[in-house]
Enzyme design. Structure first.
Site, PDB file in Angstrom:
ATOM      1  N   HIS A 205      -0.020 -40.390  43.712  1.00  0.00           N
ATOM      2  CA  HIS A 205      -1.193 -39.570  43.395  1.00  0.00           C
ATOM      3  C   HIS A 205      -1.071 -38.176  44.004  1.00  0.00           C
ATOM      4  O   HIS A 205      -1.571 -37.200  43.445  1.00  0.00           O
ATOM      5  CB  HIS A 205      -2.465 -40.243  43.901  1.00  0.00           C
ATOM      6  CG  HIS A 205      -3.710 -39.645  43.311  1.00  0.00           C
ATOM      7  ND1 HIS A 205      -4.029 -39.772  41.967  1.00  0.00           N
ATOM      8  CD2 HIS A 205      -4.702 -38.907  43.858  1.00  0.00           C
ATOM      9  CE1 HIS A 205      -5.163 -39.141  41.723  1.00  0.00           C
ATOM     10  NE2 HIS A 205      -5.590 -38.614  42.854  1.00  0.00           N
TER      11      HIS A 205
ATOM     12  N   TYR B 177      -8.503 -29.923  42.227  1.00  0.00           N
ATOM     13  CA  TYR B 177      -7.074 -29.645  42.290  1.00  0.00           C
ATOM     14  C   TYR B 177      -6.758 -28.144  42.339  1.00  0.00           C
ATOM     15  O   TYR B 177      -5.620 -27.760  42.534  1.00  0.00           O
ATOM     16  CB  TYR B 177      -6.373 -30.241  41.064  1.00  0.00           C
ATOM     17  CG  TYR B 177      -6.424 -31.741  40.984  1.00  0.00           C
ATOM     18  CD1 TYR B 177      -5.323 -32.499  41.354  1.00  0.00           C
ATOM     19  CD2 TYR B 177      -7.558 -32.410  40.543  1.00  0.00           C
ATOM     20  CE1 TYR B 177      -5.357 -33.886  41.280  1.00  0.00           C
ATOM     21  CE2 TYR B 177      -7.602 -33.787  40.462  1.00  0.00           C
ATOM     22  CZ  TYR B 177      -6.498 -34.518  40.833  1.00  0.00           C
ATOM     23  OH  TYR B 177      -6.543 -35.888  40.764  1.00  0.00           O
TER      24      TYR B 177
END
Length: 318
Positions: free
Chosen positions: A262, A297
């Protein structure tokens, strides 16, 4: 555990997968949370030893029992999870979400409740964590650490998929040979939602080499539809991929702390954003339902933020 569940819980779990499109992994998490909650209620009501909570049966619980559940019961349960089970805010937030979903189903979909006691249940606040990721230099060092063993071409291709496409590990494991159509990749994401992403040169070349130089020689490759195969010719699991990432991290000498599949997704998204990708394009590539998730992100370093402010034309007037 399914045989020990009351029918009303079983019905809810079926609803999660067949109607809501939740994954089996998510379904198991919901099942665990609801089971623990109901066992907790029985323990409190009957003054049972809370240390033996896992031994409590809930199979005889009826809707009449559930109708008596209050918001205070849920608060007490979350306090128990924090104080006695040392659950983090993230874990408790998941449990709260499970309860809200369960009681919403009972009232809204099944019309079994007149009131929803979880309607006012607040989710424990979760502090925002800065995502762990590799910068460009670290990523290149990581790639260089892929050992040239018998699974070099497979591992290299998987890393290219992670770093170029920001793909989830569950999505990578579920890829089939038919998922690739020319330079397009059809990905099945969370909730069985399908998206199509473009394969760049790094992905197509690495995949071609894997197919030509490794995959066709693996036992069972002609009968297994999975794209990435294990040494035994079976579909790779999330756990196996995690071990591969850990080994590459060590072999490269990078030894990045807590580097998981991840975190490679974080790395891909961060580098794409820093290279000029817009937020909407990233949202599609990553398969996010909400753009707010994508924004996690798109963090930038403090020095980069300072650089933008210092470069402001009005700053030059001083």
């Amino acid at each position: 555990m399914q045989s020990d569940l009351p029918k009303i819980v079983k019905d809810f779990l079926v609803y999660l997968t067949t109607i809501k499109g939740k994954s089996l992994r998510t379904r198991k998490e919901y099942e665990y949370d609801i089971t623990l909650f109901l066992r907790f209620l029985i323990a409190v009501e009957n003054d049972l030893d809370i240390a033996k909570i896992n031994e409590i049966s809930i199979k005889d619980i009826t809707i009449d029992f559930i109708k008596e559940v209050s918001l205070e019961d849920m608060h007490l349960f979350l306090e128990y999870c924090e104080m006695e089970r040392n659950n983090s805010a993230v874990t408790r937030a998941r449990k709260a979400a499970t309860l809200k979903s369960f009681f919403k189903y009972l009232k809204g979909k099944r019309r079994m409740l007149d009131e929803n006691p979880a309607e006012e249940l607040e989710t424990p606040k979760i502090g925002k964590k800065k995502p762990i990721y590799m910068d460009q230099q670290e990523a290149e060092k990581f790639i260089a650490g892929i050992r040239k063993n018998k699974h070099y071409y497979r591992n290299y291709s998987m890393i290219m998929f992670f770093l170029n496409l920001g793909i989830r590990v569950s999505e990578l494991c579920s890829l089939n040979i038919t998922s690739v159509q020319d330079n397009l990749l059809h990905v099945i994401g969370k909730g069985n939602k399908e998206r199509t992403v473009f394969l760049n040169k790094a992905c197509t070349v690495s995949l071609y080499k894997y197919m030509e130089k490794e995959r066709q020689y693996i036992q069972g490759s002609t009968t297994n539809e999975a794209l990435f195969l294990s040494q035994k010719g079976t579909r790779l699991t999330r756990q196996t991929v995690a071990k591969i990432i850990k080994k590459i991290n060590q072999d490269s000498g990078l030894n990045k702390e807590k580097l998981t599949p991840h975190k490679l997704r974080h790395t891909s998204a961060t580098i794409m954003y820093k290279s000029g990708a817009d937020i909407r394009s990233l949202q599609h590539i990553l398969g996010h339902t909400s753009v707010s998730t994508t924004q996690i992100y798109t963090h930038v370093e403090d020095k980069e933020i300072r650089g933008v402010i210092e470069s402001n034309p009005f700053n030059l007037l001083v």
